[in-house]
Design a protein around this motif. Sequence first.
Motif, mmCIF file in Angstrom:
data_model
loop_
_atom_site.group_PDB
_atom_site.id
_atom_site.type_symbol
_atom_site.label_atom_id
_atom_site.label_comp_id
_atom_site.label_asym_id
_atom_site.label_seq_id
_atom_site.Cartn_x
_atom_site.Cartn_y
_atom_site.Cartn_z
ATOM 1 N N VAL A 1 0.865 -1.182 0.000
ATOM 2 C CA VAL A 1 0.000 0.000 0.000
ATOM 3 C C VAL A 1 0.899 1.228 0.000
ATOM 4 N N VAL A 2 0.732 2.067 -1.016
ATOM 5 C CA VAL A 2 1.552 3.268 -1.157
ATOM 6 C C VAL A 2 0.641 4.473 -1.326
ATOM 7 N N ALA A 3 1.112 5.605 -0.844
ATOM 8 C CA ALA A 3 0.407 6.874 -1.030
ATOM 9 C C ALA A 3 1.388 7.872 -1.617
ATOM 10 N N GLY A 4 0.906 8.697 -2.536
ATOM 11 C CA GLY A 4 1.796 9.669 -3.156
ATOM 12 C C GLY A 4 1.092 10.454 -4.243
ATOM 13 N N ILE A 5 1.892 11.060 -5.116
ATOM 14 C CA ILE A 5 1.400 12.015 -6.108
ATOM 15 C C ILE A 5 1.712 11.517 -7.512
ATOM 16 N N VAL A 6 0.766 11.683 -8.406
ATOM 17 C CA VAL A 6 0.995 11.428 -9.832
ATOM 18 C C VAL A 6 1.891 12.552 -10.335
ATOM 19 N N ALA A 7 3.162 12.217 -10.616
ATOM 20 C CA ALA A 7 4.184 13.241 -10.783
ATOM 21 C C ALA A 7 4.340 13.731 -12.204
ATOM 22 N N GLN A 8 3.842 12.991 -13.189
ATOM 23 C CA GLN A 8 3.989 13.393 -14.580
ATOM 24 C C GLN A 8 2.682 13.188 -15.322
ATOM 25 N N LEU A 9 2.638 13.758 -16.503
ATOM 26 C CA LEU A 9 1.477 13.616 -17.363
ATOM 27 C C LEU A 9 1.220 12.144 -17.643
ATOM 28 N N PRO A 10 0.063 11.584 -17.231
ATOM 29 C CA PRO A 10 -0.199 10.166 -17.492
ATOM 30 C C PRO A 10 -0.292 9.902 -18.989
ATOM 31 N N ARG A 11 0.178 8.740 -19.373
ATOM 32 C CA ARG A 11 0.075 8.321 -20.779
ATOM 33 C C ARG A 11 -1.128 7.402 -20.903
ATOM 34 N N GLN A 12 -2.112 7.843 -21.650
ATOM 35 C CA GLN A 12 -3.343 7.080 -21.789
ATOM 36 C C GLN A 12 -3.194 6.025 -22.873
ATOM 37 N N GLY A 13 -3.749 4.836 -22.621
ATOM 38 C CA GLY A 13 -3.730 3.759 -23.594
ATOM 39 C C GLY A 13 -5.015 2.972 -23.507
ATOM 40 N N LEU A 14 -5.233 2.118 -24.503
ATOM 41 C CA LEU A 14 -6.464 1.327 -24.510
ATOM 42 C C LEU A 14 -6.515 0.358 -23.349
ATOM 43 N N PHE B 1 4.716 7.788 -10.382
ATOM 44 C CA PHE B 1 4.113 8.006 -9.067
ATOM 45 C C PHE B 1 5.223 8.264 -8.060
ATOM 46 N N GLU B 2 5.180 9.426 -7.412
ATOM 47 C CA GLU B 2 6.151 9.755 -6.372
ATOM 48 C C GLU B 2 5.584 9.382 -5.013
ATOM 49 N N VAL B 3 6.268 8.457 -4.339
ATOM 50 C CA VAL B 3 5.762 7.861 -3.104
ATOM 51 C C VAL B 3 6.037 8.789 -1.926
ATOM 52 N N GLU B 4 4.984 9.032 -1.145
ATOM 53 C CA GLU B 4 5.125 9.806 0.084
ATOM 54 C C GLU B 4 5.136 8.908 1.315
ATOM 55 N N SER B 5 4.430 7.786 1.242
ATOM 56 C CA SER B 5 4.419 6.846 2.357
ATOM 57 C C SER B 5 4.105 5.462 1.823
ATOM 58 N N ALA B 6 4.532 4.432 2.558
ATOM 59 C CA ALA B 6 4.291 3.045 2.169
ATOM 60 C C ALA B 6 4.239 2.194 3.422
ATOM 61 N N ASN B 7 3.614 1.024 3.282
ATOM 62 C CA ASN B 7 3.486 0.147 4.445
ATOM 63 C C ASN B 7 4.645 -0.831 4.552
#
Length: 836
Positions: A100-113, A120-126
Motif C-alpha cells: 500500500v503506497v500513497a503519493g502524487i501522480v508526478a507526470q502527465l499520465p500516458r493514456q492507452g487502450l 508516481f512519487e511515493v510519500e508513504s508506504a506500508n
Amino acid sequence: MRAGPWRGGVLAGLALGWLAGVAVQLQRPELLPAPGLAALLALAAALLGLAWGLGRHAPRSAVAMLVLAAALAGFGSTDGRAQARLAERLPAALEGRDLVVAGIVAQLPRQGLQGPRFVFEVESANATGVPPRLLLHWHRGIEPDALLLGPAVEVRAGQRWRFTVRLRQPHGNFNPHGFDAELWLFEQGVGATGYVRSRAGDLAQPLAERAGAPVERARQAVRDAIARHVDDGARAGVLAALAVGDQGAIERDDWALFRDTGIAHLMSISGLHVTMFAWLAAALLGWLWRRSPRLMLWLNAPLAARWGGVAAAAAYALLAGWGVPAQRTVVMLAVVALLRSAALRWPLHAVLLAAALAVVALDPWALLQPGFWLSFAAVGLLAAAEPALHAALHEAQAPHPQAGPSPPPVPRGAAWAYRLRMAGSAALRQQAVATVGLAPLSLVFFQQLSLVGFVANLVAIPLVTLVITPLALGGMLWPWLWQAAAAVLQGLAVLLHALAAWPGAVWTAAAAPPWAVAAGLLGAALAVLPLPWRLRALALPLLLPLLAPPLAPPPPGRFELVAADVGQGTAVLVRTRRHLLVYDSGPGFSPEADAGGRLLLPLLRARGERRIDRLMLSHRDSDHTGGAAALLAALPVAQLHTSLEPDHELLARGVPHQHCEAGQSWQWDGVDFQVLHPTPADRAAAANANALSCVLRIAGTQARALLTGDLEAAGEAALLARAAGGADAPALRAELLLVPHHGSRTSSSAAFIAAVAPRMAVVQAGYRSRYGHPAPEVLARYAAAGVAVARSDQCGALTLAVDGAAACAREAGRRYWHHQAAPGAGIAYAEPAQPR
C-alpha cells in the motif's frame, strides 16, 4: 573582448576532460566500490593541487594534470550519483507482494487502450524499501470490453492517491541493438515498475485533486483542451506533442510516417521550436519595454529582451517536458545571453561545448541518448555552413552588382526578389548540409534513412515551425486556433503520405562496425565542410561502408540462431547463407504494440535482413503469433508455414501458405530443416492448440537445434514413439533445445530430455512470469540431466554462432544500470557445441 587563446584552450580541455570521464564511466559493467570511488576522487583532488603548484613553472604539465583531474572528477561524480540512484531500487524481497503506497501522480499520465501509465512519487508506504519513484500501470485488460473496466476515476497529474500495488525491479527486453528500457528507467529515476491492484478488496483511493506537480497539471490541462476542441484524435495527438511535449499522444502510424519521411525531429519539442519561441518572446518584450520610460531607466531594453527570451524558452521547455533538445537549446541561449551581457564573444564551438557540459552535468546519461548527438550535431553542421550562409546574406543585403563606375539604382522590387532568391539559396544549402551531415547518425542510431527527407523537410520545417507550432501555442489563448492548426496538419499529412509512397523512400542498413561508423562520420564531415573538391570527393567512398555495411553470412552448411528476448512468448531467427527463417513472432503487448514491431523489426533491420524466406508460426496462441502482422506488413515474406486454422486472419494476406505436417523437409545452403510434428493423427486428436505446435529440427555441420513451440507431455510422448519406430524414424538429438511451452510443468518430461540430449536448453519466458515459467521442477530435471539452461529473462537474446558457441546479450552488453540476476539464479552458458 576575446578570452586569450591559452585560457580558452585550458577551459576547453577541462570541459572535454570532464565529458571524457563521464563517457568512460557510462561503459562500466559495474560501479566502483566505495573505497575505490573515494580513492579516485582523492587522486583528482591531488592532481588539482599539483597543477596549481606547477602552474607557473611547468604550464603544459599543469594543464595535462588539470584535464586528467577533470576526467577523474567527471567519472567519480557520475559513479557516485549512480550509486545513490541504484540504492533506491526495489529490494528483491518486496517483488510481487501487495503493498500500500500513497503519493502524487508526478507526470502527465500516458493514456492507452489498456489503461493509464504514470509516474508516481511515493510519500508513504506500508513497507521499508519502497523506492521514491515508481512507474505504474492501471490495467484494463485486452478484452473487447476493456474500456469499461477500471479505473473508474480518471488519473490526472498532480493528484494524490493511495493504491494497493505489486512491484518489481526495473527490467526490460534485452536484444542486440535494441532499445535499452532499463537505461531509460534508470535515467528517469524509476526504482520499480508495477501495476495497481483493482480487484475487490484492493485499495485505490483518491486523496486530493491538486496536491502537487503544478507544471504537469498545466500540461494535462492543455492536452485535455486540445482533445476537446479537435475532433480528429490523430491530429490532436500531434498538436499535444508540439504544445506540451506529449509524444505519447502521437499515434503509432503517424510516428511511422514521420520517421519514413525524415521529419520525426519536428514532431517533438526541438531546439528549433524553443529558439523560435524565445525569439518571438524577446521581440515582444523588447517592444513593450521600450514603451515604459521607468523600465528603460531601470534596465536597458536589449538586456531585458535577451533574458526575457531565455526565461520564456525555459518556461516553454518545462511545459514541454524538459527533453534533451530543449535542455540543450535553453542552456545554449543562456550561455549566449551571459556572454553578450558580459561583452564577451565566444566562437560557436565553445558555446556548444559549454552547453554540452551543462547538459551532461545535469544528466550524465544524456550522453547515451541519440537526441543528444543529433541536436548538437545539427547545430554544429549549420555552423559549418555558416561562411557560405553569411556570404549569401551579405550579398543579399547589397544591390545587385552592375558594370561601370556608377551603377544605376536597382528597382526596389528587383532588390527584394534578389534578396529572397539568395536567402532561399542559403536555406537550401543549410537543409542540404543538415540532411547529408545527419545521415550517418540516423543510420548509426536507427539503421534507416529517409531518402525523401530533404524534400519533406523543405516543406515541413517552415510549416511546422512558423505556422503549426505557433498556432498550437496560440490555442492556449484562443482555442479556435487549434482547429486551424489541425487543418494545416491534415494538408501536411497528405503530402507526407504521397512522399512515403515513393519507391525506395526509406533506406535501411545493418548496424555497422565501429570502423565503418568512423569512416561514415568522416565522410559526412568532408561532404559538408567548405573544403577543396579533391578532399570532398572522398566523402562518398567513406560513406559507402555505413550505407551498406559488410555482412558476414554463415558459410555453407552452417547456420546462426538468435532466440530473441520477447518476454512471455517465442521468437527465433535462423539465418543460413542466403535464407532467413523466423520461428514464431512473439506476443502482442497491447492493442497499440507487439513484439513484431517493437522488438523483432529493429533486430532484423540491425542484422541487415530485408526479407523473410519462411515465417513459421507454431500455433495460434497470441504469445507466438502476436507480432506476425507487423512482420508481414513491414517485410516481404515468401512463405507462411503454420498450424493455424484455415480461416485465421493471418492467412488472408495473400502470402503463400503451407500447413505444418511431420515429414516435411527442405535444405537451405547445406542446412537441413525437418518438421517433426504434428502428424494428421495428432491434428485429429488435438485437445488444444498447444498439441498442434510445429516442431522443427535444424541440422548444420556445427550444431543441431530443436524448436518445439508449446508442445506438451503428450506431444513429447508421440515424438518419442515415432523416434523409436525404426530406420525411418525422425532423429531427436540436438545440441540446442528450445524448451517446450516456456518451461511449463506440463512439458519437458525426463524421457524427452534424455532423447534430445541437449547441451543447452533455452527458456523464452517473461521476467517474473505470471504463469510461473519456467517451473522449478522443470529446471530441476534439466539440471539432473546436466543440461545448461539459458533463460531469456536473465540472459536476454541468446545467439548460437556459426562455430557452435552460444552467447547471452546481457552478458555481452552489461552495464551497471542493468538488472542483476539474484545470486544462485542459475544463468548457465553452454560450451561450444559439437555434433554428437
